[in-house]
Write a protein that holds these residues in place. Sequence first.
Motif, PDB file in Angstrom:
ATOM      1  N   GLY A 189       4.523  -1.599  -1.391  1.00 34.05           N
ATOM      2  CA  GLY A 189       3.725  -0.817  -0.472  1.00 34.05           C
ATOM      3  C   GLY A 189       2.263  -0.706  -0.852  1.00 34.05           C
ATOM      4  N   THR A 190       1.823  -1.496  -1.842  1.00 34.56           N
ATOM      5  CA  THR A 190       0.417  -1.499  -2.237  1.00 34.56           C
ATOM      6  C   THR A 190      -0.372  -2.463  -1.362  1.00 34.56           C
ATOM      7  OG1 THR A 190       0.927  -1.007  -4.552  1.00 34.56           O
ATOM      8  CG2 THR A 190      -1.214  -2.013  -4.103  1.00 34.56           C
ATOM      9  N   PRO A 191      -1.492  -2.031  -0.765  1.00 38.31           N
ATOM     10  CA  PRO A 191      -2.330  -2.992  -0.047  1.00 38.31           C
ATOM     11  C   PRO A 191      -2.871  -4.039  -1.021  1.00 38.31           C
ATOM     12  CG  PRO A 191      -3.010  -0.719   0.385  1.00 38.31           C
ATOM     13  CD  PRO A 191      -2.051  -0.667  -0.752  1.00 38.31           C
ATOM     14  N   VAL A 192      -2.844  -5.293  -0.622  1.00 32.09           N
ATOM     15  CA  VAL A 192      -3.317  -6.369  -1.502  1.00 32.09           C
ATOM     16  C   VAL A 192      -4.831  -6.479  -1.303  1.00 32.09           C
ATOM     17  CG1 VAL A 192      -2.972  -8.737  -2.246  1.00 32.09           C
ATOM     18  CG2 VAL A 192      -1.074  -7.477  -1.224  1.00 32.09           C
ATOM     19  N   CYS A 193      -5.552  -5.559  -1.925  1.00 29.90           N
ATOM     20  CA  CYS A 193      -6.967  -5.351  -1.629  1.00 29.90           C
ATOM     21  C   CYS A 193      -7.888  -6.396  -2.253  1.00 29.90           C
ATOM     22  CB  CYS A 193      -7.396  -3.971  -2.086  1.00 29.90           C
ATOM     23  SG  CYS A 193      -6.726  -2.642  -1.060  1.00 29.90           S
ATOM     24  N   GLY A 194      -7.349  -7.287  -3.063  1.00 34.24           N
ATOM     25  CA  GLY A 194      -8.195  -8.336  -3.604  1.00 34.24           C
ATOM     26  C   GLY A 194      -8.315  -9.528  -2.691  1.00 34.24           C
TER      27      GLY A 194
END
Length: 446
Positions: free
Chosen positions: A319-324
């Motif tokens: 559930g972590t946004p893949v912000c990279g």
Amino acid sequence: MPRIRTILLAGAATVAVGITAAYWYERPLLVTGTGYAAHNACALEAIAGRDDAADDLPPNPLVPVMRTEVASDGSGASAGVFGVLAGQDAWATEGYGCTLASERPTGLPEPTAVTADANPYAASPLVTSDDAAVADALAYGFGDDLGVEERAALGTRGVVVLKDGALVAERYADGFGPETPQLGWSMTKSVTNLLVGRLVEQGEVSLDDDHLVDAWTDERSAITIRQLMQMTSGLEWDETYDLGTPITRMLYLEPDMGAYVASQGLAHSPGSYLQYSSGSTTLLCDVVTDGRGGADLPRRELFAPLGLESAVLEADASGTPVCGSYMWATPREWASVGQFVLQDGVWGGERLLPEGWMAESTVAVDTEVEPGSDGYASGWWSNTRADGSVIDEELPADTYFASGHDGQKVVVVPSEGVVIARLGFTPEADDNRIVAMAGELVAALR
């Protein structure tokens, strides 16, 4: 005969054991490749409405033995070596794109509804400039002067130009248009800076917050949000996009990407060295979204207020946004992000970022940096180094950029009131022409 049969059986068993051992030895590399294929095929279908990964994303070294299948109902995709080995599945979820996981993710939050109502560019008819100099600059950026193969290698797919807040010109390649979401790759890092800015404005976090991960009971406990955003955390990393490296393992093998990055040891003292790392930004998102909406936080705090209706920031299996790496948006939406920062975080008359946030966020990091990180700031790239020297003389000194893999760029020139978004697929061309085109556009719009 019995002896010969025994020898043959023993030989076959030895070969089988050898093949099995070789497969398990190479499996992490193979699963990386199949994960890449499954995710890309799923995302192109579910987000962009396109169905040819070979035309839209970098080549996969396993293509000769890869079998990829997209679900007919758009619910996901799968890939495997010869269709059976090292299989990976990607699952499409409304609002969150595609997630690699052994089973369909069930813990993603209900996505905040996003409409284009707050975006002044969304409903505009196609804008073509009648200024010859602007048209010439766009023609150069699209490679109109090149042969067919060279133009294809340049791969420009969309350019949007804003001047003093108005949409003044745009152009798209065949098969693309104002409504086609495109993957920004590392431009997602710049959007992450804005997400952090929203939380700072709300008093939710401070850039100097430390003790960010419970498991960090050693020197890593001193790492701050600012250092994660500036990639000076000191965590070990290798950003080389190859089979088996930390970046590809994070993206295609790890169900909890933030936890994987957090597990890395220190290679440098926090704050002393800039190591370019998509892992750093993804861990940052894990930290700031935890308990604050998770994967929905970008939708709630950025996409909805800016009216980025097509924007999607994909999530991992935890559930972590893949912000990279994994934000998709249309070229107009990417340009809207540029206009938002040009206005120092004010949109529709409302201040969404702390005053002066962008001035601070675009100061190049003043520390020892690895090659290739020249001008890196806080999720943005500055055209001025920490020592005051200008990097690209073709553009004004105050220019700054969001920059992504294969030629994605949002160019912001505050002194000229200009924003230029360029989306494309340029994995091989030596010169993607972005800076030169931007310089010509700035000059033409004066």
